[in-house]
Design an enzyme around this catalytic site. Structure first.
Site, PDB file in Angstrom:
ATOM      1  N   ASP A  39       0.855  -1.186   0.000  1.00 45.47           N
ATOM      2  CA  ASP A  39       0.000   0.000   0.000  1.00 45.47           C
ATOM      3  C   ASP A  39       0.892   1.236   0.000  1.00 45.47           C
ATOM      4  O   ASP A  39       1.822   1.327   0.804  1.00 45.47           O
ATOM      5  CB  ASP A  39      -0.894   0.026   1.239  1.00 45.47           C
ATOM      6  CG  ASP A  39      -2.137  -0.826   1.050  1.00 45.47           C
ATOM      7  OD1 ASP A  39      -2.536  -1.028  -0.107  1.00 45.47           O
ATOM      8  OD2 ASP A  39      -2.689  -1.292   2.050  1.00 45.47           O
ATOM      9  N   PHE A  91     -15.315   8.536   4.886  1.00 39.19           N
ATOM     10  CA  PHE A  91     -14.548   8.003   3.756  1.00 39.19           C
ATOM     11  C   PHE A  91     -14.557   6.477   3.807  1.00 39.19           C
ATOM     12  O   PHE A  91     -14.508   5.874   4.875  1.00 39.19           O
ATOM     13  CB  PHE A  91     -13.105   8.509   3.828  1.00 39.19           C
ATOM     14  CG  PHE A  91     -12.206   7.901   2.787  1.00 39.19           C
ATOM     15  CD1 PHE A  91     -12.105   8.454   1.528  1.00 39.19           C
ATOM     16  CD2 PHE A  91     -11.461   6.755   3.074  1.00 39.19           C
ATOM     17  CE1 PHE A  91     -11.283   7.888   0.561  1.00 39.19           C
ATOM     18  CE2 PHE A  91     -10.637   6.182   2.118  1.00 39.19           C
ATOM     19  CZ  PHE A  91     -10.553   6.748   0.861  1.00 39.19           C
ATOM     20  N   LYS A  97     -32.647  13.230  -4.727  1.00 35.22           N
ATOM     21  CA  LYS A  97     -32.438  11.974  -4.019  1.00 35.22           C
ATOM     22  C   LYS A  97     -32.054  10.864  -4.994  1.00 35.22           C
ATOM     23  O   LYS A  97     -31.173  10.052  -4.737  1.00 35.22           O
ATOM     24  CB  LYS A  97     -33.722  11.610  -3.279  1.00 35.22           C
ATOM     25  CG  LYS A  97     -33.584  10.529  -2.230  1.00 35.22           C
ATOM     26  CD  LYS A  97     -34.892  10.391  -1.481  1.00 35.22           C
ATOM     27  CE  LYS A  97     -34.764   9.372  -0.370  1.00 35.22           C
ATOM     28  NZ  LYS A  97     -36.016   9.232   0.366  1.00 35.22           N
TER      29      LYS A  97
END
Length: 685
Positions: A289, A359, A389
């Protein structure tokens, strides 16, 4: 080491001399059988000379050095775990009764799941649990190594062994003491609970085969010598047999395995099996990562850009609204940057009380569903086009304004972007920085430029991986240009940009189908499938329970870059086991050509074979002394591991063959000759 500890260690090594313990180790078991036969032979023949007693004692010492090495490695490894357990169980636990007021003192090991306990300032948390009431600073250094206390409150997890640095907490027990991470550390090091890794099982099989072969050879020599009309003393023959057995690796291979788990623990990594550690040493490709592994993971804002003539101050205020409720490091850094720059919006209460979308790795955006009163000093509620919506799958209500920040590709799909959007995003990415897009309503109004910092030393670590033929792959949610720039800085060729958790699984699966061994890091529930599929799956302790269960290793410090250390430790264990095994077998071959010619030198026609020119009885004793002494000499190497510099597998193999193979062949000749000379000068058998 205290005297009490030394005595306990010595007693444990003596206790392990029992055949009921040694039968699992074919080499030491047959060495002990040889001791018993020689002892019986001496008693029956009444050969109580110094020569025979020396043979007897040296064979016993050889076995004892093996059990001592085993005991020492396990003793040292368990010391830290025992300390942690003693700390968590040193004090009584305050269990809260059903009335939620009364409390009783009980032993921590008596607590069960869902019990509620009270922990006060200065006390140790005795079990893994979840905070149900209170907030406090917690010192987790005992477990995680992190010296700075962390603030935790309701619904956050706490781990056994942590200490309260302030206030008090009510904690719900999620795992009893025996299932806590601290207990798992101790359990992994308990030999009886430690499953053998594949290479340990293979080595054990080799030791069984070699033991059988040398047993047949000794019997054949005895039969042939007698058939030729000569006699061979059984005690001398058994001494020769003990020297032929691979006693060095037979005595040390358990210590190597146990010490490997201990070294993982010193790195604050819990390995669930020996197979995981071994796989770490065989890794062909590792998914890294970007955030937290390659970069520090603390992207800092360095500038604000606006679109369509919107003032920079308005973009800043929108970024403030989108970030105020964001508890991540990035959210906090944005707020700090904006405050330092003087950008503070009105109506803070409205922002704080507005709904917030966190997030996630899947959505790659976060923000506030804002209910504003004014914008730029004017009432704008009725003038803005609110996203319906249906536009966003029911996420937003018509009376709320979405104010979001997120990745460019995601934001572009959801919100309206200006014509120059792609070029500006590309320009920022080309610099190696990250564009964080800011939207208000259904419009993208600006970008905050973020810069990440490469971790010190990570480039050399990646270089080391590549030297060992391990291919690093950088995984990031960033824009492809940003990702490639970061990758270029650390010399990584393969990049998976704008990645989602499922991309990791697909990559792991694809590489394994090519026959490769894969390592990866993860912390979220979405990472669980890939962690479970990877040969080496390292989960972060601060990650989800699902991720920790799926992985075969857990890092208590929650440091993604630890995967590189794990690979290095795995390599070191395999190199150590292979090198000592090579040295042991090379020793056996050399001792064969030292002792057998000396034993046969009494036959005049074969006297020329005795190249060391030592008398038979001196050769036997000298070889036994060397055979026993080499074990304690190599114990530190087995426990600490053989140091190595990053290089290709072929170079490492050739180097170790030269040192431990060739060296193992030559050393016995030199050492036995020196010991023999000393014996001839000072001892008369």
């Amino acid at each position: 080491m205290e005297l009490k500890t030394v005595v306990a260690l010595l007693w444990e090594s003596i206790r392990r001399l029992s055949p009921s313990y040694l039968y699992l180790n074919p080499v030491l078991f047959m060495t002990e059988i040889s001791f018993i036969i020689v002892a019986i032979y001496i008693l029956v023949t009444k050969y109580f000379s110094l020569f025979y007693i020396s043979i007897l004692l040296l064979i016993l010492i050889t076995v004892w050095f093996g059990t001592f090495a085993d005991s020492l490695a396990e003793f040292q490894a368990k010391a830290t775990a025992r300390f942690l357990i003693s700390v968590t169980q040193a004090n009584m636990a305050r269990k809260i009764l059903d009335d939620n007021v009364s409390e009783i003192l009980i032993k921590p090991e008596e607590l069960v799941k869902d019990d509620i306990i009270l922990v006060n300032y200065g006390e140790i948390i005795p079990v893994d649990g979840v905070i149900v009431e209170g907030a406090a600073a917690i010192d987790e250094s005992l477990v995680s190594g992190e010296s700075i206390p962390v603030i935790k409150s309701i619904n956050e997890e706490v781990v056994a062994g942590s200490k309260l640095s302030s206030d008090w907490l009510k904690i719900k027990v999620v795992k009893p003491v025996r299932e806590s991470y601290v207990s798992k550390i101790a359990g992994m090091i308990e030999k009886t609970k430690r499953p053998k890794s594949p290479s340990e099982q293979e080595l054990n099989l080799i030791l069984y085969v070699l033991t059988a072969i040398f047993t047949v050879i000794i019997i054949a020599i005895y039969v042939i010598i007698n058939a030729l009309g000569y006699s061979l003393n059984p005690a001398i023959l058994l001494a020769f047999y003990v020297c032929l057995l691979p006693t060095t690796i037979g005595a040390l291979h358990e210590a190597i395995g146990i010490s490997g788990i201990a070294r993982m623990w010193k790195s604050k990594v819990i390995s669930k099996s020996g197979r995981a550690i071994e796989s770490a040493g065989d890794v062909d490709s590792v998914l890294l990562d970007k955030t937290g592994t390659i970069t520090i993971g603390k992207r800092e804002p360095i500038g604000i850009l606006s679109f369509n003539g919107i003032k920079t101050e308005e973009v800043a205020r929108a970024a403030f609204i989108a970030s105020l409720n964001d508890d991540t490091q990035e959210g906090k850094s944005i707020i700090k940057f904006l405050l330092n720059s003087g950008y503070v919006p009105d109506n803070l209460d409205s922002i704080i009380t507005s709904a917030y979308e966190e997030f996630s790795a899947k959505t790659r955006k976060s923000g506030t569903l804002y209910k504003p009163l004014t914008w730029g000093g004017k009432d704008v509620r009725g003038k803005l086009h609110i996203i319906r919506k249906s536009d966003l799958n029911g996420i937003y209500l018509n009376d709320e304004i979405p104010v979001f920040k997120g990745a460019p590709d995601v934001m572009k799909k959801i919100f309206n972007v200006p014509v120059e959007f792609d070029k500006i995003v590309e320009d920022i990415a080309k610099k190696g920085n990250s564009p964080l897009v800011i939207s208000y309503g259904n419009e993208v109004i600006g970008i905050i430029e973020l810069k990440d910092i490469i971790k010190p030393g990570v480039k050399s670590q990646i270089e080391s991986l590549k030297k060992m033929a391990i291919e690093p792959v950088m995984v990031t949610g960033d824009h492809p240009l940003t990702a490639r720039n970061i990758a270029k800085e650390v010399d990584i060729n393969e990049v998976i940009a704008q990645a989602k958790p499922e991309d990791k699984f697909k990559k792991v699966q694809a590489e394994q189908e090519k026959g490769k061994t894969i390592a990866m890091v993860g912390d979220g529930t979405n990472d669980a499938p890939a962690l479970a599929r990877a040969n080496v799956g390292l989960a972060m302790y601060q990650g989800t329970e699902v991720a920790k269960e799926a992985a075969n290793m857990v890092d208590l410090e929650s440091d993604p870059s630890k995967i590189i250390n794990v690979i290095m430790i795995g390599k070191q264990i395999l190199i150590t086991r292979g090198s000592i095994a090579t040295f042991s077998i090379a020793n056996d071959i050399a001792k064969y050509f030292v002792i057998l010619p000396a034993m046969l030198s009494t036959i005049s026609a074969l006297a020329y074979l005795n190249i060391l020119k030592l008398p038979p009885h001196i050769s036997v004793i000298a070889a036994l002394i060397y055979n026993a002494a080499i074990i304690p000499i190599l114990i530190p190497l087995a426990v600490k591991g053989i140091g190595f510099k990053a290089a290709s597998p072929n170079k490492i193999f050739l180097k170790n063959m030269l040192i431990y193979g060739f060296g193992g062949m030559v050393l016995p000749f030199i050492a036995i000759k020196i010991i023999g000379i000393i014996l001839m000068l000072h001892i008369i058998f």
